[in-house]
Design a protein around this motif. Structure first.
Motif, mmCIF file in Angstrom:
data_model
loop_
_atom_site.group_PDB
_atom_site.id
_atom_site.type_symbol
_atom_site.label_atom_id
_atom_site.label_comp_id
_atom_site.label_asym_id
_atom_site.label_seq_id
_atom_site.Cartn_x
_atom_site.Cartn_y
_atom_site.Cartn_z
ATOM 1 N N UNK A 189 0.789 -1.228 0.000
ATOM 2 C CA UNK A 189 0.000 0.000 0.000
ATOM 3 C C UNK A 189 0.826 1.284 0.000
ATOM 4 N N UNK A 190 2.103 1.207 -0.417
ATOM 5 C CA UNK A 190 2.835 2.464 -0.558
ATOM 6 C C UNK A 190 3.140 2.727 -2.037
ATOM 7 N N UNK A 191 3.649 3.904 -2.325
ATOM 8 C CA UNK A 191 3.910 4.290 -3.714
ATOM 9 C C UNK A 191 5.217 3.667 -4.188
ATOM 10 N N UNK A 192 5.184 3.063 -5.371
ATOM 11 C CA UNK A 192 6.361 2.409 -5.931
ATOM 12 C C UNK A 192 6.991 3.284 -7.009
ATOM 13 N N UNK A 193 8.273 3.063 -7.320
ATOM 14 C CA UNK A 193 8.924 3.861 -8.366
ATOM 15 C C UNK A 193 8.133 3.793 -9.677
ATOM 16 N N UNK A 194 7.803 4.954 -10.267
ATOM 17 C CA UNK A 194 6.891 4.973 -11.406
ATOM 18 C C UNK A 194 7.547 4.947 -12.787
ATOM 19 N N UNK A 195 8.851 5.186 -12.875
ATOM 20 C CA UNK A 195 9.453 5.454 -14.184
ATOM 21 C C UNK A 195 10.126 4.252 -14.843
ATOM 22 N N UNK A 196 10.267 3.149 -14.116
ATOM 23 C CA UNK A 196 10.992 1.992 -14.654
ATOM 24 C C UNK A 196 10.021 0.995 -15.250
ATOM 25 N N UNK A 197 10.082 0.749 -16.565
ATOM 26 C CA UNK A 197 9.144 -0.184 -17.200
ATOM 27 C C UNK A 197 9.219 -1.582 -16.578
ATOM 28 N N UNK A 198 8.060 -2.140 -16.246
ATOM 29 C CA UNK A 198 7.990 -3.503 -15.732
ATOM 30 C C UNK A 198 8.324 -3.650 -14.265
ATOM 31 N N UNK A 199 8.673 -2.540 -13.588
ATOM 32 C CA UNK A 199 9.109 -2.649 -12.197
ATOM 33 C C UNK A 199 7.993 -3.196 -11.298
ATOM 34 N N UNK A 200 6.825 -2.559 -11.350
ATOM 35 C CA UNK A 200 5.754 -2.958 -10.436
ATOM 36 C C UNK A 200 5.284 -4.371 -10.719
ATOM 37 N N UNK A 201 5.116 -4.725 -11.981
ATOM 38 C CA UNK A 201 4.644 -6.063 -12.338
ATOM 39 C C UNK A 201 5.637 -7.130 -11.864
ATOM 40 N N UNK A 202 6.920 -6.889 -12.124
ATOM 41 C CA UNK A 202 7.951 -7.860 -11.752
ATOM 42 C C UNK A 202 8.062 -8.005 -10.241
ATOM 43 N N UNK A 203 8.102 -6.885 -9.536
ATOM 44 C CA UNK A 203 8.302 -6.950 -8.091
ATOM 45 C C UNK A 203 7.059 -7.462 -7.371
ATOM 46 N N UNK A 204 5.866 -7.231 -7.935
ATOM 47 C CA UNK A 204 4.648 -7.811 -7.355
ATOM 48 C C UNK A 204 4.695 -9.334 -7.451
ATOM 49 N N UNK A 205 5.098 -9.841 -8.615
ATOM 50 C CA UNK A 205 5.217 -11.289 -8.808
ATOM 51 C C UNK A 205 6.292 -11.872 -7.895
ATOM 52 N N UNK A 206 7.418 -11.189 -7.795
ATOM 53 C CA UNK A 206 8.531 -11.648 -6.964
ATOM 54 C C UNK A 206 8.126 -11.691 -5.485
ATOM 55 N N UNK A 207 7.461 -10.636 -5.019
ATOM 56 C CA UNK A 207 7.063 -10.592 -3.604
ATOM 57 C C UNK A 207 6.091 -11.719 -3.260
ATOM 58 N N UNK A 208 5.196 -12.052 -4.183
ATOM 59 C CA UNK A 208 4.267 -13.157 -3.943
ATOM 60 C C UNK A 208 5.013 -14.479 -3.789
#
Length: 311
Positions: A100-119
């Motif tokens: 629930x915090x803000x993630x870095x917005x400028x790196x392509x694929x960052x949120x998708x990759x790190x969400x999968x990794x954290x799971x």
């Protein structure tokens, strides 16, 4: 003296008993060990390396060398020709990922990759906690239930993304000062080229050797308490280095702030059930974190005493 390396895939085969014993030894004698063949796809780990490295270069590196406190203070120290060392800060660029915090917005694929990794990391942490339950002889699911404060999923799972840039004067500052971790189970995906991580073992600092795609495991203060001291949280630090940027991604499976932590009843000798001679107290994790925030880099025993006195 190399840190123990354990093949986690053998947990479900003919070598299960041996693997369980290796994990028990890692927890009891080291407080730190490395898992290989842990089930997290190499392809995902390669993407994690890529997006975190790109994130640092695109969104963080310039500001670190331009505006960060460690860079400014080290520069001032060198200009004064002082011999002292910077004691109360770390040569580290760091940010936290939670649900629930803000993630870095400028790196392509960052949120998708790190969400999968954290799971994937969270599932691995829960498997490890079940292994610890079994090795400690406590009911299956005890650690997870304790951390959640019951049956609901309220435990905290955070990921700290750190980079340790090359330091022009590594003798004057530490990458990350020595400490034990406050929480439960810590899963670290460290750089496989640039070293610097050390643990304190038998009074000596020992390198945690880089192994490609391994996940380093260490136990925090709450595991020490619930295991009644059988699994100790271990002191560790990161040394600043003159060459190369060290990548470090540490995920923490911690109790919820409302969770009550205490030694498992099965691990307290019958004659000592009322008085635990070492003094591991019963406390609310949020109260412990209030103390830890102020005393992170100080000895841990006074932290236990502080929450004991507050209850």
């Amino acid at each position: 003296m190399p840190i123990p390396v354990i093949d986690f895939s053998k947990l479900n085969g003919e070598e299960r008993e041996k693997t369980m014993a290796e994990i028990a030894n890692g927890c009891e004698e080291w407080g730190f060990f490395q898992l290989v063949n842990h089930g997290i796809p190499v392809e995902l780990l390669e993407r994690v390396k890529k997006v975190t490295t790109e994130c640092y270069k695109v969104e963080r590196e310039e500001n670190f060398f331009k505006d960060s406190t460690p860079v400014k203070l080290l520069k001032e120290l060198i200009e004064k020709n002082g011999e002292e060392k910077l004691e109360n800060l770390d040569w580290e660029d760091v940010f936290l990922l939670t649900d629930d915090n803000e993630w870095p917005p400028k790196t392509p694929g960052f949120k998708e990759t790190m969400t999968e990794y954290r799971a994937e990391l969270k599932k691995l942490a829960e498997k490890l906690m079940e292994v610890m339950d079994e090795n400690l002889g406590i009911p299956k699911g005890h650690i997870k239930k304790l951390f959640n404060g019951g049956d609901e999923e309220t435990a905290f799972f955070g990921t700290k993304v750190s980079h340790y840039p090359p330091c022009p004067h590594p003798e004057r500052v530490t990458g990350l000062r020595s400490h034990t971790d406050a929480g439960g189970v810590i899963l670290l995906f460290q750089d496989d080229v640039v070293g610097g991580l050390e643990i304190l073992k038998d009074g000596k600092w020992t390198d945690v050797q880089p192994i490609p795609n391994a996940i380093c495991i260490n136990t925090g203060d709450q595991i020490e308490v619930l295991s009644n001291g059988r699994y100790k949280s271990v002191w560790h630090r990161v040394q600043a280095v003159p060459n190369g940027t060290r990548r470090s991604i540490a995920s923490f499976y911690n109790p919820s702030y409302n969770a009550t932590i205490e030694p498992a009843s099965q691990l307290i000798q019958k004659e000592n059930k009322e008085v635990n001679h070492f003094g591991y107290p019963k406390f609310v994790f949020g109260d412990y974190m209030s103390v830890y925030t102020e005393q992170k880099f100080l000895p841990k025993e006074p932290r236990f005493e502080a929450v004991k006195a507050a209850n």
